[in-house]
Scaffold this active site. Sequence first.
Site, PDB file in Angstrom:
ATOM      1  N   HIS A 199     -10.194  -4.345   9.254  1.00  0.00           N
ATOM      2  CA  HIS A 199      -9.969  -4.158   7.824  1.00  0.00           C
ATOM      3  C   HIS A 199     -10.307  -5.401   7.000  1.00  0.00           C
ATOM      4  CE1 HIS A 199      -8.409  -0.208   7.107  1.00  0.00           C
ATOM      5  NE2 HIS A 199      -7.371  -0.328   7.919  1.00  0.00           N
ATOM      6  N   HIS A 253      -7.573  -3.027  14.861  1.00  0.00           N
ATOM      7  CA  HIS A 253      -7.704  -2.165  13.682  1.00  0.00           C
ATOM      8  C   HIS A 253      -7.499  -2.993  12.413  1.00  0.00           C
ATOM      9  CE1 HIS A 253      -6.920   1.780  11.495  1.00  0.00           C
ATOM     10  NE2 HIS A 253      -6.392   0.896  10.666  1.00  0.00           N
ATOM     11  N   GLU A 254      -6.417  -3.759  12.363  1.00  0.00           N
ATOM     12  CA  GLU A 254      -6.144  -4.549  11.158  1.00  0.00           C
ATOM     13  C   GLU A 254      -7.183  -5.643  10.962  1.00  0.00           C
ATOM     14  OE1 GLU A 254      -3.996  -3.131   9.330  1.00  0.00           O
ATOM     15  OE2 GLU A 254      -3.426  -1.825  11.001  1.00  0.00           O
ATOM     16  N   GLU A 273      -9.800   3.635   6.697  1.00  0.00           N
ATOM     17  CA  GLU A 273      -9.002   3.854   7.900  1.00  0.00           C
ATOM     18  C   GLU A 273      -9.837   4.384   9.059  1.00  0.00           C
ATOM     19  OE1 GLU A 273      -6.333   2.502   8.082  1.00  0.00           O
ATOM     20  OE2 GLU A 273      -5.701   2.272   6.013  1.00  0.00           O
ATOM     21  N   GLY A 281       2.517   1.192  11.487  1.00  0.00           N
ATOM     22  CA  GLY A 281       2.198   0.360  12.631  1.00  0.00           C
ATOM     23  C   GLY A 281       1.864  -1.056  12.217  1.00  0.00           C
ATOM     24  N   GLU A 287      -2.914  -4.240   6.550  1.00  0.00           N
ATOM     25  CA  GLU A 287      -4.040  -5.176   6.548  1.00  0.00           C
ATOM     26  C   GLU A 287      -4.051  -6.144   5.381  1.00  0.00           C
ATOM     27  OE1 GLU A 287      -5.676  -1.331   4.548  1.00  0.00           O
ATOM     28  OE2 GLU A 287      -4.248  -1.859   6.120  1.00  0.00           O
ATOM     29  N   ASN A 288      -2.902  -6.692   4.991  1.00  0.00           N
ATOM     30  CA  ASN A 288      -2.903  -7.703   3.944  1.00  0.00           C
ATOM     31  C   ASN A 288      -3.903  -8.801   4.290  1.00  0.00           C
ATOM     32  OD1 ASN A 288      -0.451  -6.400   2.917  1.00  0.00           O
ATOM     33  ND2 ASN A 288       0.572  -7.440   4.611  1.00  0.00           N
ATOM     34  N   GLU A 315       0.845  -1.190   0.000  1.00  0.00           N
ATOM     35  CA  GLU A 315       0.000   0.000   0.000  1.00  0.00           C
ATOM     36  C   GLU A 315       0.888   1.251   0.000  1.00  0.00           C
ATOM     37  OE1 GLU A 315      -4.073   1.337   2.244  1.00  0.00           O
ATOM     38  OE2 GLU A 315      -2.388   0.786   3.516  1.00  0.00           O
TER      39      GLU A 315
END
Length: 852
Positions: free
Chosen positions: A303, A299-300, A322, A265, A268-269, A126
């Site tokens: 996603h 957070h990830e 995000e 940080g 999100e793959n 990204e």
Amino acid sequence: MPGENLTRIEAAERRAIVDTHSYDVVLNLTTGDETFLSSTTVRFAAKKGASTFIDAITAEVLSVMLNGTSLDVAKVSDGVRIQLDDLDEENVLTVVANMRYTNTGEGLHRFVDPVDGEVYLYSQFEVPDSRRVYPVFEQPDLKAEFTFTVTTPHEWAVVSNSPVASVEAAGPIKTTVFETTPVISSYITALIAGPYKSWHSELTSSDGRTIPLGVYARASLAEYMDADYIFDKTREGFAFYEERFDVPYPFAKYDQLFVPEFNAGAMENAGAITFTETYVFRSKVTDAIKERRVVTILHELAHMWFGDLVTMKWWNDLWLNESFAEYASTLATAEATEWNEAWTTFSAMEKSWAYRQDQLPSTHPIVATINDLEDVQVNFDGITYAKGASVLKQLVAWVGQDDFLAGVSQYFKKHAHSNTELRDLLVELEATSGRDLTSWSKLWLETAGVNTLRPDIAVDADGTITGFAVLQSAKADYPTLRPHRLAIGLYNLRDAGQGKQSLVRDQRIELDVDGERTEVAELVGLKRPDLVLINDDDLAYAKIRLDEASLASAIEHLSDIESPLARSLVWGSAWDATRDAETPASDYVRLVLGNIGSETESTTLRTTLNQLVLSVSSYVAPEHRESTRDQAADALWQLASDAAPGSDAQFQFVKFFAALASTPDQLAKVAGLRDGSIVLDDLTIDTDLAWELISSLVAGGRAGTAEIDAALAADNTANGAQAAAQARAAIPTAEGKAAAWSSVFDSDDLPNTIVRMTGIGFQRTHDTALLEPYVAKYFDAIQSVWASRTYKIAEYLVEGMYPFPLVDQRLADATRAWLDANQEPAALRRLVTEELASVERALAAQKRDARG
């Protein structure tokens, strides 16, 4: 960077021609230390006879085959794109090329562990960097299925988005074939390879599937990896999201990989999340960092639904990915984990970031105009993450959390595996909430700037409220007044026993505020409380001010406020008034030093102490800056000495004391802590804290190259190399600063993390005159840097090597002159404009402080 900058118009034109089906990506990672072999077959539909291009940043293109015809490599490839002409309705493209490893954290990053010499690889794609690994239509709305086949040394772990389908060994090497992914965007594809240590577990998804879980880290960090805790938080997040979203986890596995020299940080793959190694705790860290790791994990995970399952069509909706993940992860952290004060952390950290970003000249609407890839690179900012999440929180307060999550659930179900725009989400939220969100979207998402709210209170001689209104204002540059859903809290002092008092909330009302003045009839006739707190519970996105009586009460009794979130709001209001040069920075310093000792929330503590350092170094008037710094450092030492042994507060006070220490006595205390001649009960001087103490001594002239070299010999790790680079750049001599400058500008060999840490050390100086020669050098260099380095390295240099500590009019004038003379590139101008804004704000604060 020129030539690599895909525009939105180009992407739209290509999307009108192309519809991708699949990628078969075959990589050989055993061909050398600088390049690897990439052979990719892309199947896609197109308008017959049309022409377009595929992105491919290559070292050397070996062959290009389109629909069975070999193309002339010299004619169709320029090292950045491959031209494709006379397309069929259905096409098969095969490109074989040598691709470069990077040391910038972009593309396929290659790292050699200094501890054992082992090689570790990981991808970071990204925004536009999958094209550094395989030819790709690099835009989010050209989704496809991906099949990865990877040849590596036999002993390596190899991880991608999907589970392993087969492994074929051939002597010292092996070839791993992964199952084909669902339809996803290229920027969330992933490859991680190397002798990573792994831990494994599993969970049962809401649809009954067994989801394998993995945690990975370098072998030399394995002893510090608390995998069981990571698994616990992951399970809590899965259960929370699957219940609230009413959609099962959309992928086949969930691996979390902690990788070296990572720029962000986390990323999100799909099914293979990469994290910074900052979250592998080899030394003691603050509770703020521990909590932040949990928020990042969740957070990830959010996603996987919002961003990976359903993806924006173009990067103007990056904010939605995000902001949603930021909002959802805070909600999940607060409600599903032990970190139940996560909204206080959100207020102290994310909100302060958003307010700061939203007052820069470069602020932009949440739905930003993204013309090209450089635009989106600089838009990973406080608007995209923190303001967007704050506005979503306000929207939730307005429509109701249940209706909001029901709308999100419908959005996931309707648009699974496809691309969307903002309106697609709003349609579902309108359906579940019954509210028309057109006006809300226009006011909140399509305009920039932050409003200020303050109470207007009239009382009679008996202290009874006779009139109460909330006043709303806006800056002239961004005049929009917006509707706010907020609460007003009424706080009074109460006897807490043992001679102590508490400031506690007796009453709370929730209401809609709109326009310049909103009357609050419900409060008329009540006795005026000790503290009136506008935006109690932090529902709204707005700067707040306290009325004169409430401000006096808050300052006197800040440490007595019972609610951590209410304290955070008061801290934030005081800081915001300081930043706006409404109150003297010296007053803020006294407020912090007088009250921070009893603060219980780690992130509030950390954020406030960082603001203290900025006030002391840049906002206090120059004529008494040195004395204020010395007083602040002495006070922090006393706070550390008085803090509970082994506590988070003790740890933070010591760290910030070391950051400010400059007098002989203070530096002697730093040296005593490091050599053990001074002891604070239950404070361990571990490896990372020792490095902070060394940097303090170096910046103060009490240590130098010999001490740095000895410390690095004892800690010959990646962390040690980064700390040593920071310490060397802090050497307080003309020669030291020149060496730091030369190391990053005269060569492009250093990896991303060393460049970043060198900038941090370069800006650390007690004698700002050392930076004066670098004003002209900086502006002579940055255009060349922007043209020749990758985006992330250029960003680190432009931001990290700007001589901000000078904070004087000469720096402001030089910066303004460069901006006047350079209208392009826009992304570089934005970064420099933000630096100028920070200097101008500091100068205004200094003038205010000088008046007293």
